[in-house]
Design an enzyme around this catalytic site. Structure first.
Site, PDB file in Angstrom:
ATOM      1  CB  ALA A  78      75.434  94.984  30.658  1.00  0.00           C
ATOM      2  N   PRO A  80      75.188  89.295  27.652  1.00  0.00           N
ATOM      3  CG  PRO A  80      74.515  87.048  27.571  1.00  0.00           C
ATOM      4  CD  PRO A  80      75.719  87.916  27.768  1.00  0.00           C
ATOM      5  CB  CYS A 190      84.056  83.458  33.028  1.00  0.00           C
ATOM      6  SG  CYS A 190      84.145  83.892  31.302  1.00  0.00           S
TER       7      CYS A 190
END
Ligand SMILES: C[S@@+](CC[C@H](N)C(=O)[O-])C[C@H]1O[C@@H](n2cnc3c(N)ncnc32)[C@H](O)[C@@H]1O
Length: 387
Positions: A78, A80, A190
């Site tokens: 989770a 930042p 990502c």
């Protein structure tokens, strides 16, 4: 190819002010691409929690997860907190988002990100995902795995990506055990590397026949490379960082559990506040009923409003911002005056405890006599030069 700067708007914190350009992100009505010269840190909009800087692709996983008020959602990686806060805002004043992360320093930042955005539904727990899955299989309506990936390494080697793929597969398998029968899971990274995306998901589906992809489309996003029903985004076509996200659903078989524990004693406040206000250590916190009763060890639970004294409550800035937008009495000040108050000016203002701007953004708590009231901010918050 450079990526475009983007922000996410808080639906309860008013209208943005004075940006050189704001263009709606095609796949998210609360997302905006900003002008290159616009730095959120210079803006009152950021400091009042209206604006959160977040790459436009990073806003996609929570759109696929589509959390609804009242649900139990677990965000396994989770910190930042970009996505935990997005989930918490979607849950509003009902439900709970449990945030796990292996890194304690990153979990501390996560607590701040949630407070800035006034999230009351959150529980940040130090419990590892594997332990949670062992103890509470089937407890969640939705689970997000925004996995650690090579996108954060400057020039990752093949070997590093292979090791990460193994780790990602392990976290995904643990996380899947948390999902209740019929519930959903979103896996995202990502990076554009197939080995960390389609390959991880395919291996999981092969090993877990009780799961299937739930194909999704979003305006302007591309399909994944294997036709699994996931999405890809990147600099060239969407102007974002590289991103992969896919939604999976569990079939109707499997264990069911709950995170519900005992409801705490509510703490009365002078104004109506949605959810429960409870005492946590020496603090008052505003919290959804599900987050208040969630039977997990927690480093953060709900929104810290302030320290409780015999004479009342010493409001914390982000708690005060949350209250100012949630029914507590607030004075409305023009945006220009708000920037001056933020910079330390005093002015004559009506005797309400909190202040909001005329664009609806919550400033915080007021102090001082009626003819020289000031905004009570801790010294570490940036004061000068905000627009
Ligand atoms: C891509 S970042 C998450 C970003 C976050 N979801 C956000 O939107 O702000 C990956 C996170 O996974 C955490 N992590 C690494 N290994 C983990 C594990 N085994 N279990 C839980 N979290 C882990 C890292 O500390 C890191 O914060």
């Amino acid at each position: 190819m450079p990526t475009r700067r983007a922000i996410r708007l808080h639906p309860l914190r008013g209208q943005p002010t004075g940006w050189s350009a704001l263009e709606v992100v095609p796949w998210h009505d609360a997302g905006r691409f900003t002008g290159d010269g616009d730095d959120p840190g210079d803006r009152l909009d950021y400091h009042t929690g209206l604006v959160y800087p977040q790459d436009a692709a990073s806003q996609v996983p929570v759109l696929l997860l589509a959390p609804r008020p009242g649900e139990v959602v677990i965000d396994t990686c989770a910190a930042p907190g970009s996505k935990t806060s997005q989930i918490g805002i979607a849950l509003g004043d009902a439900g709970v988002v449990v945030a796990c992360d292996a890194d304690p320093r990153r979990r501390a930042v996560l607590g701040e990100v949630l407070a800035r955005q006034g999230v009351t539904a959150a529980v940040v727990t130090p419990m590892p995902v594997a332990v949670l899955a062992e103890r509470r299989p089937g407890c969640a309506d939705g689970v997000l795995v925004d996995a650690p990936c090579s996108g954060h390494l400057p020039s990752p080697t093949e070997r590093q990506c292979e090791r990460l793929a193994v780790k990602q597969g392990r976290i995904l398998a643990d996380a899947a055990r948390l999902v209740r029968p019929g519930g959903r899971l979103v896996y995202s990274t990502c990076t554009d590397r197939r080995i960390e995306n389609e390959d991880v998901v395919r291996a999981f589906l092969d090993a877990n026949p009780g799961w299937r992809p739930d194909p999704a489309t979003l305006p302007g996003c591309d399909a994944d490379l294997d036709g699994l029903g996931g999405l890809r985004l990147g600099a060239e076509r969407q102007g974002t960082e590289p991103f992969f996200a896919i939604r999976l659903v569990r079939d109707q078989d499997g264990p069911v559990d709950t995170l519900a524990g005992d409801a705490p004693e509510p703490l009365p406040l002078p104004w109506p506040v949605p959810g429960t206000v409870m005492r946590l250590g020496g603090h008052a916190v505003a919290v959804t009923a599900a987050a208040a009763a969630c039977a997990l060890p927690a480093e953060v639970r709900g929104l810290r409003l302030g320290r409780i004294h015999e004479r009342g409550c010493e409001w914390q800035p982000w708690g005060a911002q949350g209250l100012a937008r949630r029914g507590a009495p607030a004075t409305v000040v023009a945006h220009g005056d708000a920037a001056a108050l933020w910079a330390g000016a005093t002015m004559a203002l009506p005797d309400a405890p909190f202040a909001v701007t005329d664009r609806g953004a919550p400033l915080g708590v007021l102090a001082g006599p009626p003819d020289a009231r000031r905004l009570d901010l801790p010294s570490r918050m940036r004061r000068a030069g905000l627009r």
